[in-house]
Design a protein around this motif. Structure first.
Motif, PDB file in Angstrom:
ATOM      1  N   ASN A 199       0.796  -1.269   0.075  1.00 10.26           N
ATOM      2  CA  ASN A 199       0.057   0.015   0.156  1.00 10.26           C
ATOM      3  C   ASN A 199       0.666   1.023   0.035  1.00 10.26           C
ATOM      4  O   ASN A 199       0.259   2.448   0.331  1.00 10.26           O
ATOM      5  CB  ASN A 199      -0.942  -0.004   1.238  1.00 10.26           C
ATOM      6  N   ASN A 200       1.985   1.379  -0.117  1.00 10.08           N
ATOM      7  CA  ASN A 200       3.154   2.161  -0.305  1.00 10.08           C
ATOM      8  C   ASN A 200       2.542   3.290  -1.275  1.00 10.08           C
ATOM      9  O   ASN A 200       1.925   3.020  -2.346  1.00 10.08           O
ATOM     10  CB  ASN A 200       4.371   1.851  -0.755  1.00 10.08           C
ATOM     11  N   VAL A 201       2.910   4.648  -1.072  1.00 12.16           N
ATOM     12  CA  VAL A 201       2.758   5.827  -2.053  1.00 12.16           C
ATOM     13  C   VAL A 201       3.314   5.232  -3.171  1.00 12.16           C
ATOM     14  O   VAL A 201       4.560   5.043  -3.420  1.00 12.16           O
ATOM     15  CB  VAL A 201       3.320   6.916  -1.454  1.00 12.16           C
ATOM     16  N   ILE A 202       2.732   5.530  -4.595  1.00 16.40           N
ATOM     17  CA  ILE A 202       3.038   5.462  -5.704  1.00 16.40           C
ATOM     18  C   ILE A 202       3.211   6.713  -6.449  1.00 16.40           C
ATOM     19  O   ILE A 202       2.448   7.800  -6.095  1.00 16.40           O
ATOM     20  CB  ILE A 202       2.141   4.343  -6.464  1.00 16.40           C
ATOM     21  N   ILE A 203       4.565   6.784  -7.303  1.00 15.84           N
ATOM     22  CA  ILE A 203       4.557   7.931  -8.202  1.00 15.84           C
ATOM     23  C   ILE A 203       4.571   7.541  -9.552  1.00 15.84           C
ATOM     24  O   ILE A 203       5.093   6.503  -9.992  1.00 15.84           O
ATOM     25  CB  ILE A 203       6.045   8.583  -7.876  1.00 15.84           C
ATOM     26  N   ALA A 204       3.734   8.399 -10.452  1.00 17.77           N
ATOM     27  CA  ALA A 204       3.708   8.061 -11.740  1.00 17.77           C
ATOM     28  C   ALA A 204       4.322   9.305 -12.496  1.00 17.77           C
ATOM     29  O   ALA A 204       3.929  10.279 -12.324  1.00 17.77           O
ATOM     30  CB  ALA A 204       2.265   7.973 -12.324  1.00 17.77           C
ATOM     31  N   ASP A 205       5.287   8.704 -13.244  1.00 19.24           N
ATOM     32  CA  ASP A 205       5.931   9.989 -14.131  1.00 19.24           C
ATOM     33  C   ASP A 205       5.148  10.358 -15.336  1.00 19.24           C
ATOM     34  O   ASP A 205       4.192   9.517 -15.988  1.00 19.24           O
ATOM     35  CB  ASP A 205       7.172   9.427 -15.014  1.00 19.24           C
ATOM     36  N   GLY A 206       5.293  11.496 -15.903  1.00 19.51           N
ATOM     37  CA  GLY A 206       4.531  12.189 -16.717  1.00 19.51           C
ATOM     38  C   GLY A 206       5.052  11.825 -18.256  1.00 19.51           C
ATOM     39  O   GLY A 206       5.960  11.002 -18.324  1.00 19.51           O
ATOM     40  N   ALA A 207       4.439  12.505 -19.095  1.00 17.01           N
ATOM     41  CA  ALA A 207       4.884  12.231 -20.652  1.00 17.01           C
ATOM     42  C   ALA A 207       6.036  12.960 -21.095  1.00 17.01           C
ATOM     43  O   ALA A 207       6.543  13.852 -20.337  1.00 17.01           O
ATOM     44  CB  ALA A 207       3.612  12.497 -21.441  1.00 17.01           C
ATOM     45  N   GLY A 208       6.452  12.434 -22.275  1.00 13.96           N
ATOM     46  CA  GLY A 208       7.751  13.334 -22.959  1.00 13.96           C
ATOM     47  C   GLY A 208       8.924  12.952 -22.064  1.00 13.96           C
ATOM     48  O   GLY A 208       9.497  14.295 -21.843  1.00 13.96           O
ATOM     49  N   PHE A 209       9.213  11.732 -21.452  1.00 16.84           N
ATOM     50  CA  PHE A 209      10.480  11.796 -20.648  1.00 16.84           C
ATOM     51  C   PHE A 209      10.091  12.505 -19.418  1.00 16.84           C
ATOM     52  O   PHE A 209      11.130  13.078 -18.731  1.00 16.84           O
ATOM     53  CB  PHE A 209      11.724  12.155 -21.369  1.00 16.84           C
ATOM     54  N   ALA A 210       9.013  12.434 -19.004  1.00 18.73           N
ATOM     55  CA  ALA A 210       8.561  12.906 -17.734  1.00 18.73           C
ATOM     56  C   ALA A 210       8.546  14.901 -17.636  1.00 18.73           C
ATOM     57  O   ALA A 210       8.575  15.266 -16.676  1.00 18.73           O
ATOM     58  CB  ALA A 210       9.208  12.341 -16.579  1.00 18.73           C
ATOM     59  N   GLU A 211       8.697  15.314 -18.894  1.00 20.87           N
ATOM     60  CA  GLU A 211       8.727  16.754 -18.920  1.00 20.87           C
ATOM     61  C   GLU A 211       7.463  17.285 -18.830  1.00 20.87           C
ATOM     62  O   GLU A 211       7.476  18.594 -18.355  1.00 20.87           O
ATOM     63  CB  GLU A 211       9.263  17.057 -20.170  1.00 20.87           C
ATOM     64  N   LYS A 212       6.469  16.518 -18.950  1.00 23.81           N
ATOM     65  CA  LYS A 212       4.841  17.192 -19.215  1.00 23.81           C
ATOM     66  C   LYS A 212       3.875  16.350 -18.244  1.00 23.81           C
ATOM     67  O   LYS A 212       3.876  15.252 -18.572  1.00 23.81           O
ATOM     68  CB  LYS A 212       4.502  17.388 -20.578  1.00 23.81           C
ATOM     69  N   LEU A 213       3.034  17.250 -17.886  1.00 18.82           N
ATOM     70  CA  LEU A 213       1.967  16.523 -17.007  1.00 18.82           C
ATOM     71  C   LEU A 213       0.785  16.896 -17.368  1.00 18.82           C
ATOM     72  O   LEU A 213      -0.439  16.455 -17.238  1.00 18.82           O
ATOM     73  CB  LEU A 213       1.828  16.696 -15.596  1.00 18.82           C
ATOM     74  N   GLN A 214       0.449  18.059 -18.385  1.00 16.65           N
ATOM     75  CA  GLN A 214      -0.645  18.358 -18.895  1.00 16.65           C
ATOM     76  C   GLN A 214      -1.542  17.411 -19.499  1.00 16.65           C
ATOM     77  O   GLN A 214      -1.140  16.689 -20.430  1.00 16.65           O
ATOM     78  CB  GLN A 214      -0.431  19.699 -19.775  1.00 16.65           C
ATOM     79  N   GLY A 215      -2.747  17.345 -19.161  1.00 13.85           N
ATOM     80  CA  GLY A 215      -3.863  16.223 -19.696  1.00 13.85           C
ATOM     81  C   GLY A 215      -3.632  14.828 -19.047  1.00 13.85           C
ATOM     82  O   GLY A 215      -4.217  14.059 -19.430  1.00 13.85           O
TER      83      GLY A 215
END
Length: 419
Positions: free
Chosen positions: A285-301
Motif C-alpha cells: 500500500n506504499n505511496v506510488i509515483i507516476a511519471d509524466g509524458a515526454g520523458f517526464a517533462e510534461k503532465l498537462q492532460g
C-alpha cells in the motif's frame, strides 16, 4: 510372564506340591506392587534420558543455525560495505506513520512533507551489468555518503533500480540483486531518509530503454514490491521517463497500454493503471509515483490513476530539465504547476549541466527552485553519486559555476539548507 516368574521365584518352593502352596494374598500384592514400581521407574528413567538427548540435539541445531546466520550477516555486510543492524521493513508501523497522500500534499507522520534529496545510481547496475558509472557509484556507497547527504539537509533518496535485473529468470542473480537493494535501502532508512525506488530501463541499468512499461515491468515489481510492502517510508516510482506524447491517444496508451501510438520496441506496452492494480494486489500500500509524458517533462492532460481504499495514495512526477522557455512561469504552470491544486507533484530529477553555467539556465535556476517550493513541489537533484553534476568528487563537495568543478551543486545545497 517371564519377568513375573523371575521376581517371584523366592516365594514358591519347587519342592512343595502346587496343591499345598498357599500364597499369602498380602505378600502377593506387595510383590506385585514392587514389580510395578520398578517397571515404572525404569520407564521414567528412559523417558528422561530421551528428553535430555533430544534437548541437547535441538540446542546443537539451534547453535549451528544461529552461527550460520551470523556468518551470512557478516558476509553480506562485507559484500555491501554496510554495517547497519536493522532493516526498517521488519518494524511494525501504525497507520498514522510513514508517507501518505492527503489531498494535494505528501505527508510524513501526519505533517507536510516536501522532498529535498538526491538521485542515487549505486544500485542501478545489477549483477552481471558492468556499466562503469554504476559500478563506481556502487563502490562508493556507504555511511560516508549518507553522512554527506545529511550535511546537505536531504530528507529523501531516490534509488534507481534495474528493470532488467529485477525481471531476470536467473534466480541466483535475482536474489543477489534484491539483497543488494534491501541492504542499500536499509542503510538509507537507518539514517532517517525516506526512499523512492524508481524502475529504470535505461542503458546504465543494462536495459533496452523501452518507451513505456511492458511485461518485464510487471515482473520486476512483482519481484521487488513485496520486500518493501511493510515499510511506509518507501515509495514506488512506477516507470522512469515514459516517452508517450500528451495527445489523447498518447495518454490512453500511458494509462491502458497497447501497441499504438508507440510500438514500444516490439513489446506490448502495459498501462500505468495495470501497474498500480498489480502492486496493490501484492499487499503493498506504499505511496506510488507516476511519471509524466515526454520523458517526464510534461503532465498537462494526464489522466488520474485510481487507487484502492487502503492505498496510501498516488503522486505524479516531472523531470523539468527544460525550464527556460519564454514566459517561464506560465509555461511551468501549463506543463505541471496547475496539477498541484489537486494532487502532489514531485520533480524526481533535476539539474542544469556544467556547460550551462553563465547561461539562462543558471540565472533562472533560483527563481525556478522558489517556484517549486511555493507549489510544494519536492525536488531530487541528479545525482549524488556521479561526480560532475552536483558533486565534484568523492568528498561530496558541491559543484559551483565559475569554479573548476562547475555546476549547480552549491545552489542546490544552499536551497536545501534554507528550506
Amino acid at each position: 510372564m517371564l519377568k513375573f516368574k523371575q521376581h517371584t521365584s523366592n516365594i514358591l518352593s519347587p519342592q512343595e506340591p502346587s496343591s499345598r502352596i498357599k500364597l499369602d494374598k498380602n505378600q502377593y500384592d506387595y510383590q506385585s506392587q514392587q514389580i510395578f514400581q520398578l517397571s515404572l521407574k525404569k520407564k521414567v528413567g528412559i523417558t528422561l534420558i530421551l528428553i535430555l538427548i533430544l534437548s541437547a540435539f535441538s540446542y546443537t541445531l539451534f547453535a549451528l543455525d544461529h552461527q550460520k546466520k551470523l556468518n551470512n550477516s557478516f558476509f553480506s555486510q562485507k559484500i555491501t560495505k554496510i554495517n547497519n543492524s536493522s532493516i526498517p521493513n521488519q518494524i511494525l508501523y501504525t497507520d498514522s506513520q510513514g508517507i501518505r497522500v492527503t489531498g494535494n500534499q505528501l505527508r510524513k507522520d501526519g505533517s507536510l512533507f516536501i522532498p529535498h534529496g538526491f538521485n542515487m545510481v549505486g544500485v542501478l547496475s545489477p549483477p552481471g551489468c558492468t556499466n562503469a558509472i554504476g559500478t563506481t557509484a556502487r563502490n562508493h556507497f556507504g555511511q560516508a555518503e549518507m553522512n554527506a547527504a545529511k550535511q546537505w539537509h536531504a530528507n529523501i533518496l531516490r534509488f534507481q533500480v534495474s528493470q532488467t535485473g529485477l525481471s531476470t529468470t536467473n534466480s541466483s542473480k535475482l536474489s543477489q540483486y534484491i539483497t543488494q537493494i534491501e541492504h542499500s535501502v536499509a542503510l538509507a532508512r537507518s539514517n532517517g531518509f525516506v526512499v523512492i525506488l524508481s524502475m529504470q530501463d535505461q542503458g546504465i541499468s543494462c536495459g533496452k530503454a523501452h518507451p513505456l512499461p511492458n511485461a518485464a515491468t510487471v515482473t520486476a515489481w512483482n519481484n521487488l514490491a513485496p520486500h518493501f510492502a511493510k515499510d511506509p517510508y518507501v515509495i514506488f516510482e512506477l516507470f522512469n521517463e515514459p516517452q508517450n506524447d500528451t495527445t489523447t491517444n498518447g495518454w490512453d496508451q500511458w494509462l491502458n497500454g497497447g501497441n499504438l501510438p508507440l510500438a514500444n520496441d516490439g513489446t506490448t506496452s502495459v498501462g500505468h493503471q495495470t501497474l498500480v492494480t498489480d502492486i496493490r494486489s501484492l499487499g503493498a500500500n506504499n505511496v506510488i509515483i507516476a511519471d509524466g509524458a515526454g520523458f517526464a517533462e510534461k503532465l498537462q492532460g494526464i489522466p488520474m490513476l485510481q487507487d484502492i481504499r487502503s492505498g496510501r495514495g498516488i503522486a505524479y512526477a516531472v523531470h523539468p530539465y527544460t525550464y527556460t522557455e519564454k514566459s517561464e512561469q506560465t509555461a511551468w504552470n501549463t506543463r505541471f504547476g496547475y496539477l498541484t491544486a489537486t494532487v502532489p507533484v514531485i520533480a524526481t530529477e533535476w539539474h542544469y549541466k556544467l556547460n550551462q553555467c553563465g547561461t539562462k539556465a543558471q540565472t533562472l535556476a533560483p527563481t525556478f527552485l522558489s517556484y517549486l517550493q511555493s507549489h510544494h513541489i519536492g525536488i531530487l537533484a541528479h545525482a549524488f553519486d556521479v561526480p560532475g553534476f552536483i558533486i565534484t568528487g568523492w568528498s561530496w563537495a558541491p559543484t559551483t559555476c565559475g569554479a573548476s568543478g562547475s555546476g549547480p551543486g552549491s545552489l542546490i545545497k544552499n536551497f536545501f539548507l534554507s528550506n
